[in-house]
Motif scaffolding. Structure first.
Motif, PDB file in Angstrom:
ATOM      1  N   ALA A  73       0.847  -1.191   0.000  1.00 29.01           N
ATOM      2  CA  ALA A  73       0.000   0.000   0.000  1.00 29.01           C
ATOM      3  C   ALA A  73       0.878   1.235   0.000  1.00 29.01           C
ATOM      4  N   GLU A  74       0.441   2.279  -0.678  1.00 26.96           N
ATOM      5  CA  GLU A  74       1.135   3.564  -0.660  1.00 26.96           C
ATOM      6  C   GLU A  74       0.128   4.680  -0.827  1.00 26.96           C
ATOM      7  N   VAL A  75       0.543   5.888  -0.444  1.00 26.34           N
ATOM      8  CA  VAL A  75      -0.347   7.039  -0.409  1.00 26.34           C
ATOM      9  C   VAL A  75       0.096   8.051  -1.460  1.00 26.34           C
ATOM     10  N   PHE A  76      -0.882   8.574  -2.214  1.00 24.46           N
ATOM     11  CA  PHE A  76      -0.640   9.621  -3.198  1.00 24.46           C
ATOM     12  C   PHE A  76      -1.473  10.831  -2.808  1.00 24.46           C
ATOM     13  N   LEU A  77      -0.816  11.894  -2.389  1.00 25.28           N
ATOM     14  CA  LEU A  77      -1.516  13.112  -2.020  1.00 25.28           C
ATOM     15  C   LEU A  77      -1.401  14.117  -3.159  1.00 25.28           C
ATOM     16  N   VAL A  78      -2.549  14.608  -3.621  1.00 25.15           N
ATOM     17  CA  VAL A  78      -2.595  15.554  -4.729  1.00 25.15           C
ATOM     18  C   VAL A  78      -2.768  16.946  -4.151  1.00 25.15           C
ATOM     19  N   ASP A  79      -1.712  17.736  -4.191  1.00 20.46           N
ATOM     20  CA  ASP A  79      -1.751  19.110  -3.704  1.00 20.46           C
ATOM     21  C   ASP A  79      -2.399  19.974  -4.787  1.00 20.46           C
ATOM     22  N   ASP A  80      -3.676  20.284  -4.578  1.00 17.34           N
ATOM     23  CA  ASP A  80      -4.478  20.949  -5.597  1.00 17.34           C
ATOM     24  C   ASP A  80      -4.265  22.464  -5.556  1.00 17.34           C
ATOM     25  N   ASP A  81      -3.059  22.884  -5.958  1.00 17.72           N
ATOM     26  CA  ASP A  81      -2.728  24.305  -6.069  1.00 17.72           C
ATOM     27  C   ASP A  81      -2.998  25.044  -4.752  1.00 17.72           C
ATOM     28  N   SER A  82      -2.578  24.452  -3.649  1.00 14.19           N
ATOM     29  CA  SER A  82      -2.818  25.039  -2.328  1.00 14.19           C
ATOM     30  C   SER A  82      -1.962  26.285  -2.131  1.00 14.19           C
ATOM     31  N   GLY A  83      -2.470  27.184  -1.307  1.00 10.22           N
ATOM     32  CA  GLY A  83      -1.722  28.381  -0.977  1.00 10.22           C
ATOM     33  C   GLY A  83      -1.234  28.411   0.453  1.00 10.22           C
ATOM     34  N   ASP A  84      -1.407  27.302   1.172  1.00  8.03           N
ATOM     35  CA  ASP A  84      -1.034  27.279   2.590  1.00  8.03           C
ATOM     36  C   ASP A  84       0.075  26.271   2.896  1.00  8.03           C
TER      37      ASP A  84
END
Length: 393
Positions: A73-84
């Motif tokens: 198992a592995e995790v994919f986090l999609v940073d959706d153009d965050s500003g923080d």
């Protein structure tokens, strides 16, 4: 009989039908199916769309990284153009806590025709599928999982596909701490269950389809057959749209309440809860003024009429109105008590359901007003002028 009495009787008839004929929506016994461990644990990719989630990520992401899962198992986090600094924080948490491997990707602004979350999911799922996982877990950035959550989800789905599910979704237990959360949040799940009775969703031959977007386990093959997420790219109510796409592709789905999956997002003010509901309420009605008018009248008859006709009957001496209104209110409160029990709230909140229903009515009307003002469904700096609730094939 008087008009008030007829209204009270009509409301009582509706409540008797809801009690017995709407898939026993008020029951809270649809919990994750218990199955034995599979002979071989399939590989899983966890996809987390995240936009400006630095506030909740320190609680939710470590719970995913710490999953006690026997397979790959592995995790994919999609940073959706965050500003923080969401992406940077995710990497720091991965270094600090270890656990499952983490990949962070940033897809950029969505193309025309895509809602932000589904655009993020598209990129996360595409990256994950390069590893050829057998399952994908789609979970929101504000959802915290107990260490055995992934193990139980995969076991419930039936890893070998025999008599198993193509989609398994749990309605995460939302936070209930502030006064407004106690008044509004249990009713939110109650109303959702009334629209999409879990027992009907889980019926093998049922046409009712729904999911809870915070926790959705999908077979990789089902993703291909249902053309996800491309086939629902413009949906604001993406969880229901996803479930419908899976069902149209011939897949089996299951939806229930979670015991060990929790939302950590706070909604301390009424304004926070108002925005959560209003941003998609009119999309649920397909932007139809006729459906809006019918919804308003229906809410008034079903939720507001019982206490009003009871009080009116008592004041005017109309025994039929008082008796029927009181009975309808009692049935209403009785159907709400199991959900209050699930949320560990006082059962004395049950008679206040008409007040909460009026709040939801006003939120829905406000959603329509915002739509006709051209604001559409606004969420974290993005506005969709005319989003779809659940695209049809």
């Amino acid at each position: 009989m008087s008009a008030v009495a007829w209204t009270a009787v009509g409301s009582l008839i509706v409540w008797v039908w809801l009690l017995l004929g709407q898939g026993f929506f008020w029951r809270t016994d649809q919990r994750l199916p218990l199955r034995g461990d599979p002979a071989r644990w399939p590989s899983v990719a966890v996809v987390v769309p995240a936009r400006d989630e630095a506030e909740v990520l320190p609680v939710s992401l470590p719970s995913l990284l710490a999953q006690d899962y026997p397979g790959d198992a592995e995790v994919f986090l999609v940073d959706d153009d965050s500003g923080d600094g969401t992406g940077e924080l995710a990497r720091e948490l991965s270094v600090r806590y270890g656990g499952l491997p983490l990949t962070v990707v940033t897809p950029g602004e969505p193309e025309p025709g895509w809602t932000g979350k589904l655009w993020a999911l598209r990129h996360g799922m595409a990256l994950a599928r390069q590893r050829k996982p057998e399952f994908l877990l789609l979970t929101d950035a504000d959802i915290a999982h107990e260490p055995d959550s992934l193990r139980e989800l995969v076991a419930a789905a039936g890893s070998d596909g025999v008599d198993g599910f193509d989609l398994v979704s749990q309605m995460a237990r939302l936070r209930v701490t502030s006064t407004w959360e106690r008044l509004v949040v249990p009713a939110f799940v109650y109303f959702f269950g009334q629209l999409y009775p879990f027992r009907r969703v889980n019926g093998e031959r049922s046409r009712t389809a729904a999911a809870a977007g915070g926790c959705v386990l999908l077979r990789a093959g089902t993703v291909e057959r249902a053309r996800l997420p491309e086939s629902i790219r413009s949906a604001v109510i993406d969880d229901v749209s996803l479930a419908r796409a899976v069902r149209r592709s011939g897949g089996r789905i299951w939806l229930g309440l979670a015991d060990r999956v929790d939302s950590v997002r706070p909604y301390p003010r009424l304004a926070d809860l108002w925005h959560m509901v209003a941003r998609s309420a009119y999309a649920q009605l397909r932007h139809s003024p006729w459906l809006l008018a019918g919804t308003v009248l229906g809410l008034l008859l079903v939720y507001v009429a019982p206490p009003v006709t009871l009080v009116t009957g008592l004041l005017t001496g109309d025994a039929v109105a008082a008796a029927a209104g009181g009975a309808a209110w009692a049935v209403m409160a009785g159907t709400y008590m199991p959900m209050l029990g699930y949320y560990r709230q006082s059962l004395w909140l049950a008679p206040l359901l008409p007040l909460t229903a009026v709040l939801y009515l006003l939120m829905t009307v406000d959603s329509a007003v915002q739509h006709y003002r051209g604001l559409g469904a606004a969420w974290k700096g993005r506005t969709y002028a005319r989003p779809e609730a659940a695209p049809e094939p």
